[in-house]
Every structure is written in C-alpha cells, then in structure tokens.
Design a protein around this motif. Structure first.
Motif, PDB file in Angstrom:
ATOM      1  N   ASN A   1       0.823  -1.215   0.000  1.00 27.26           N
ATOM      2  CA  ASN A   1       0.000   0.000   0.000  1.00 27.26           C
ATOM      3  C   ASN A   1       0.858   1.267   0.000  1.00 27.26           C
ATOM      4  N   VAL A   2       1.787   1.355  -0.908  1.00 23.29           N
ATOM      5  CA  VAL A   2       2.639   2.543  -1.019  1.00 23.29           C
ATOM      6  C   VAL A   2       2.613   3.037  -2.456  1.00 23.29           C
ATOM      7  N   ILE A   3       2.864   4.336  -2.586  1.00 20.06           N
ATOM      8  CA  ILE A   3       2.991   5.010  -3.885  1.00 20.06           C
ATOM      9  C   ILE A   3       1.797   4.661  -4.760  1.00 20.06           C
ATOM     10  N   GLY A   4       0.594   4.936  -4.220  1.00 14.98           N
ATOM     11  CA  GLY A   4      -0.627   4.700  -4.975  1.00 14.98           C
ATOM     12  C   GLY A   4      -1.375   6.012  -5.198  1.00 14.98           C
ATOM     13  N   SER A   5      -2.682   5.940  -5.215  1.00 14.24           N
ATOM     14  CA  SER A   5      -3.524   7.116  -5.413  1.00 14.24           C
ATOM     15  C   SER A   5      -4.466   7.251  -4.229  1.00 14.24           C
ATOM     16  N   GLY A   6      -4.979   8.426  -4.067  1.00 16.20           N
ATOM     17  CA  GLY A   6      -5.918   8.669  -2.985  1.00 16.20           C
ATOM     18  C   GLY A   6      -5.259   8.502  -1.628  1.00 16.20           C
ATOM     19  N   PRO A   7      -5.900   7.755  -0.761  1.00 20.05           N
ATOM     20  CA  PRO A   7      -5.326   7.593   0.577  1.00 20.05           C
ATOM     21  C   PRO A   7      -4.037   6.783   0.583  1.00 20.05           C
TER      22      PRO A   7
ATOM     23  N   ARG B   1      -1.533   7.442  -1.367  1.00 18.68           N
ATOM     24  CA  ARG B   1      -0.453   8.245  -1.923  1.00 18.68           C
ATOM     25  C   ARG B   1       0.706   8.305  -0.916  1.00 18.68           C
ATOM     26  N   GLY B   2       1.917   8.132  -1.428  1.00 19.42           N
ATOM     27  CA  GLY B   2       3.072   8.159  -0.542  1.00 19.42           C
ATOM     28  C   GLY B   2       3.147   6.894   0.300  1.00 19.42           C
ATOM     29  N   VAL B   3       3.531   7.089   1.571  1.00 20.25           N
ATOM     30  CA  VAL B   3       3.695   5.930   2.465  1.00 20.25           C
ATOM     31  C   VAL B   3       2.812   6.074   3.701  1.00 20.25           C
ATOM     32  N   ARG B   4       1.763   6.943   3.616  1.00 24.82           N
ATOM     33  CA  ARG B   4       0.942   7.153   4.810  1.00 24.82           C
ATOM     34  C   ARG B   4       0.143   5.907   5.175  1.00 24.82           C
ATOM     35  N   SER B   5      -0.222   5.104   4.197  1.00 26.45           N
ATOM     36  CA  SER B   5      -1.003   3.892   4.476  1.00 26.45           C
ATOM     37  C   SER B   5      -0.159   2.620   4.314  1.00 26.45           C
ATOM     38  N   ALA B   6       1.153   2.772   4.417  1.00 27.93           N
ATOM     39  CA  ALA B   6       2.034   1.619   4.196  1.00 27.93           C
ATOM     40  C   ALA B   6       1.837   0.559   5.274  1.00 27.93           C
ATOM     41  N   GLU B   7       1.938  -0.685   4.862  1.00 30.72           N
ATOM     42  CA  GLU B   7       1.903  -1.823   5.771  1.00 30.72           C
ATOM     43  C   GLU B   7       3.202  -2.617   5.586  1.00 30.72           C
ATOM     44  N   SER B   8       4.042  -2.636   6.612  1.00 26.80           N
ATOM     45  CA  SER B   8       5.357  -3.296   6.557  1.00 26.80           C
ATOM     46  C   SER B   8       5.266  -4.644   7.257  1.00 26.80           C
ATOM     47  N   THR B   9       5.792  -5.670   6.588  1.00 25.78           N
ATOM     48  CA  THR B   9       5.766  -7.031   7.126  1.00 25.78           C
ATOM     49  C   THR B   9       7.182  -7.593   7.134  1.00 25.78           C
TER      50      THR B   9
ATOM     51  N   ALA C   1       5.263 -14.047  10.593  1.00 26.24           N
ATOM     52  CA  ALA C   1       5.767 -12.697  10.388  1.00 26.24           C
ATOM     53  C   ALA C   1       4.970 -11.719  11.256  1.00 26.24           C
ATOM     54  N   ILE C   2       5.486 -10.488  11.298  1.00 28.31           N
ATOM     55  CA  ILE C   2       4.829  -9.392  12.029  1.00 28.31           C
ATOM     56  C   ILE C   2       4.581  -8.257  11.042  1.00 28.31           C
ATOM     57  N   ARG C   3       3.328  -7.698  11.055  1.00 29.99           N
ATOM     58  CA  ARG C   3       2.961  -6.620  10.144  1.00 29.99           C
ATOM     59  C   ARG C   3       2.637  -5.362  10.942  1.00 29.99           C
ATOM     60  N   ARG C   4       3.140  -4.238  10.466  1.00 32.73           N
ATOM     61  CA  ARG C   4       2.869  -2.932  11.090  1.00 32.73           C
ATOM     62  C   ARG C   4       2.014  -2.106  10.141  1.00 32.73           C
ATOM     63  N   LEU C   5       0.872  -1.581  10.690  1.00 38.11           N
ATOM     64  CA  LEU C   5      -0.046  -0.744   9.925  1.00 38.11           C
ATOM     65  C   LEU C   5       0.326   0.717  10.158  1.00 38.11           C
ATOM     66  N   GLU C   6       0.727   1.420   9.093  1.00 31.36           N
ATOM     67  CA  GLU C   6       1.188   2.802   9.218  1.00 31.36           C
ATOM     68  C   GLU C   6       0.060   3.749   9.624  1.00 31.36           C
ATOM     69  N   ALA C   7      -1.145   3.493   9.157  1.00 31.22           N
ATOM     70  CA  ALA C   7      -2.263   4.410   9.428  1.00 31.22           C
ATOM     71  C   ALA C   7      -2.612   4.460  10.908  1.00 31.22           C
ATOM     72  N   THR C   8      -2.606   3.334  11.561  1.00 28.55           N
ATOM     73  CA  THR C   8      -2.983   3.274  12.978  1.00 28.55           C
ATOM     74  C   THR C   8      -1.818   2.955  13.887  1.00 28.55           C
TER      75      THR C   8
END
Length: 425
Positions: free
Chosen positions: A82-88, A90-98, A283-290
């Motif tokens: 969920n990085v470098i997309g459109s809308g919400p 955009r960028g890395v604000r909604s990135a999910e790292s695993t 694995a462990i996933r981190r949600l950037e939004a929350t």
C-alpha cells in the motif's frame, strides 16, 4: 718366447676375470641392512599420489554425509504494501510493513534419503581407497621382484663372465702347448667379450629396476633387497584343480555392491523428492495508518504440474537395474579372473621348481663335466661352449620362472584381497 707369450695371455685372462667379477659398479652394498618388501610397500602407501587422492575422496565423502544431514536454511522476508498509490495510498501514509521468516519443512523423508545416499557414497570411497592400496601393493611387489631378479641376473652374468675367462685361459694354455688350434682361443675370446658385455647390460637393467622401485616408493633404497624372496615356493605335492575361492568379500565385488547400494539409495531419494515441501512463514505486520501491529502466518506448497518426479524415479530405477546387472557381471568376471590367476600361479610354481631344481642341477653338472673333459682333452671346445651356453640359459630361465611365480602369486593376492569392514550404512 712361447713361455713369455703364455704368461702374458694368462695375465690378460686374470685381469679380464677380475674386471668381470667387479664390473662397472655394484647394485648394492653387500653389508647393508636388507630392505624388505613390506618396508617398500609401507613407504609407497604413504607417498603414492593415488593413495593421497583416495584419502581426499574419503574426506570429501565424509563431508558430503555431513552436508546431507543438514536442514534447509530459513529465509528472512521483508514486504511493504500500500505505497505510492492514489488517494489515501499516496506516498507511504497507508504503508503496511511485514517482516518474517520462511521456514522450509521437508516432507517425504528427504533428509534421511540424502543421508542414505551419502553413506553409500562414503562406503564406496572407502572401498576405492582399499582398491588403490591393493593396487599400490601389487605394483610395488612387481617392481621389487623385478629388482631382486635383476640383481640375481647380475650375479649370474658375472659368474658366466668368470667362467668365460677361465675358458679363455684354458684355451690359451692348450694353444701354447700345441694341443689345439688358435681358432679355439679366438672362440673363447669372443665368448669372454660377450660375457663381459652381458655383465654391463645386466648392471644397467638392475640399476634401472632399482630406480623404478625407488621412484614408486618415493625415497632412495637403503640397503640390499631381500634376495630370498624369489626362492619362496609352495609345496610340490599339490595336484589337480585349485579349490574355488569365495568372491563375496573381495574388493571388486564389494565395489560393485557399493555401486548398487548407491543406486538403490538414489531410488529412495527420487521417491522422496516427489513429495512437495511446505514453507511456513510467521511474520509481524505494522499498519502505518494506525501504528498497530498484527501477526501474519503464511503457508505455501508447490504444485507439481510440470515436474511431478516420475521421470526422476524412472531414471533412478533404471540406474539401479544397471548396477544390479553390473554386480552380477562383476561376480562372474572376478571368479574367472581368480581361477585363471590361481592356475597361472600353480603353473609358474611348477616351472620355477623344475627350472631352479632338477634342470639347473643337470645343466651345472653337464657344464662341470664339460670343463673337466675339455681340460683333459676328452671334449672339444664346441661341446664346452654348448654346455656353458645351456647353463647360462638355464640359470636365467630359473630366475625368470621364480620371478613369474612371485608376480602370479601377487596377482592372486590382489584379486582375493578382502574388502574393509565399514559401518556407514
């Protein structure tokens, strides 16, 4: 004048005899310690390149068995979604790292099958090392026997040169006394020259034989060789066919059995490889939004669509069939080779006993009678030369027969050499 000429001829004959006895050089020192066959074999076993290669092959097989027993390494995985997309997105604000691990889990007994193949290969490498050691012993034995026989031929050639010098002196005396024609002296001189030349030839061959032996064992030979080795013959009361030998524990059959074991373990490994492996990935996933954390667990398994392993099993099965057939062929070949080698050794022993016993004694007695009769004028020079030539040929034939028996016996020992007892299966 005749007396002076006779004295000069006698002195020349004595000088020639001394030169024939001493020769250009001696093959070895008579007072040096005896360098035995076992010492030569032991020295060659530690310096032969083939033995070093066999040892390295065994070490490699041991390392291969260790590798076969190791488990697959885990894999660290990292993923950003969920990085470098459109809308919400955009960028890395909604990135999910695993971040996690992928742990392969082998199924179907692959590890045990690999270890079985590695164990069979290690046993084969150990048998091959024993085969190389047996080959080295055979090669050293043959070179040692040839060196001993060459030394004995030198002794025989010197003795014949001494006899030829004595015959020349006797012919000179007969010619000076008017009891024979000068032709006899010329014949005796030719025989003496040929005998001296034969001494030089045999000395060169003896030096070459000892050089070859020293080259094979990787060190110079200190001392005389064991001259009694040629005279070790079996009993003369053995007749009829040789008793059959059990080829079960021989090196050749053990090598064929080891090849079959490798092929059979290969079939087991091919069947084990048909079973797909699992890949488990916690694995462990981190949600950037929350900024929340969550656990992820993945399981993956390959689908055997294009390569289902049947061709590998067919190949391994055919190789096992080939190894089994080759094992049966080897059993027949080794039995035939041992039977032929035993017959050759028995025949060589019979020839050696006859050549070094009755035949040699008869030739020596005939030559002795011819010498006495020639000195007393009862026999002609041609009879003497024929008796001496027969004696020389018989002595050389006796040496060759003894050497042939020792080589044939060494060949039988090589074919019947027992395989090492390994515990790798």
């Amino acid at each position: 004048m005749h007396r002076i000429l006779a004295a000069m001829l006698a002195a020349a004959s004595c000088a020639t005899m001394a030169q024939a006895q001493v020769g250009p050089s001696a093959p070895f020192a008579q007072d040096a310690p005896v360098y035995t066959l076992d010492q030569a074999v032991s020295a060659a076993g530690g310096s032969a390149p083939a033995a070093e290669a066999a040892t390295a092959a065994v070490d490699a097989a041991r390392a291969g068995r260790t590798v076969a027993g190791l488990r697959p390494n885990p894999v660290v995985q990292g993923q950003v979604e969920n990085v470098i997309g459109s809308g919400p997105y955009r960028g890395v604000r909604s990135a999910e790292s695993t971040v996690g691990f992928a742990i392969p889990i082998e199924l179907g007994g692959k590890r045990g099958a690999r270890v079985a193949v590695a164990n069979a290969q290690l046993s084969r490498a150990e048998i091959q090392a024993a085969i190389i050691a047996a080959d080295v012993r055979l090669q050293v034995t043959q070179l040692y026997v040839e060196a001993v026989a060459a030394d004995r031929r030198v002794t025989t050639a010197r003795d014949q040169a001494r006899i030829a010098s004595d015959a020349l002196r006797a012919a000179s005396v007969r010619v000076q006394a008017g009891r024979a024609s000068p032709l006899e002296q010329q014949r005796a001189d030719v025989a003496r020259i040929n005998a001296d030349a034969n001494v030089e030839r045999q000395l060169r061959l003896a030096e070459a034989a000892r050089a070859n032996l020293a080259r094979r064992i990787g060190r110079p030979i200190d001392g005389a060789l064991d001259d009694t080795l040629l005279d070790r013959l079996p009993g003369a009361n053995i007749y009829g066919p040789v008793a059959p030998v059990d080829t079960t524990g021989t090196l050749a059959l053990a090598a064929a059995n080891a090849d079959f074991s490798i092929a059979e373990a290969g079939v087991r490994l091919a069947r084990a490889n048909r079973v797909p492996d699992l890949n488990v990935g916690p694995a462990i996933r981190r949600l950037e939004a929350t900024n929340d954390m969550a656990a992820v667990f993945t399981v993956s398994i390959p689908i055997p669509v294009f390569n289902n392993g049947r061709a590998a099993i067919a190949q391994a099965t055919a190789q096992r069939t080939q190894a089994d057939a080759q094992r049966r062929v080897t059993a027949l070949d080794i039995e035939q080779a041992i039977t032929d080698a035993q017959a050759q050794a028995a025949n060589a022993a019979t020839t050696a006993r006859a050549a070094s016993g009755p035949a040699l004694a008869a030739a020596q007695e005939a030559a002795r009678i011819a010498r006495i009769g020639y000195r007393e004028g009862k026999f002609g020079q041609l009879e003497l030369l024929d008796a001496e030539r027969t004696l020389a040929e018989t002595r050389v034939a006796a040496i060759d027969a003894l050497a042939n028996y020792q080589n044939a016996r060494a060949q039988v020992e090589r074919l019947t050499a027992p395989a090492p007892n390994g515990g790798n299966q």
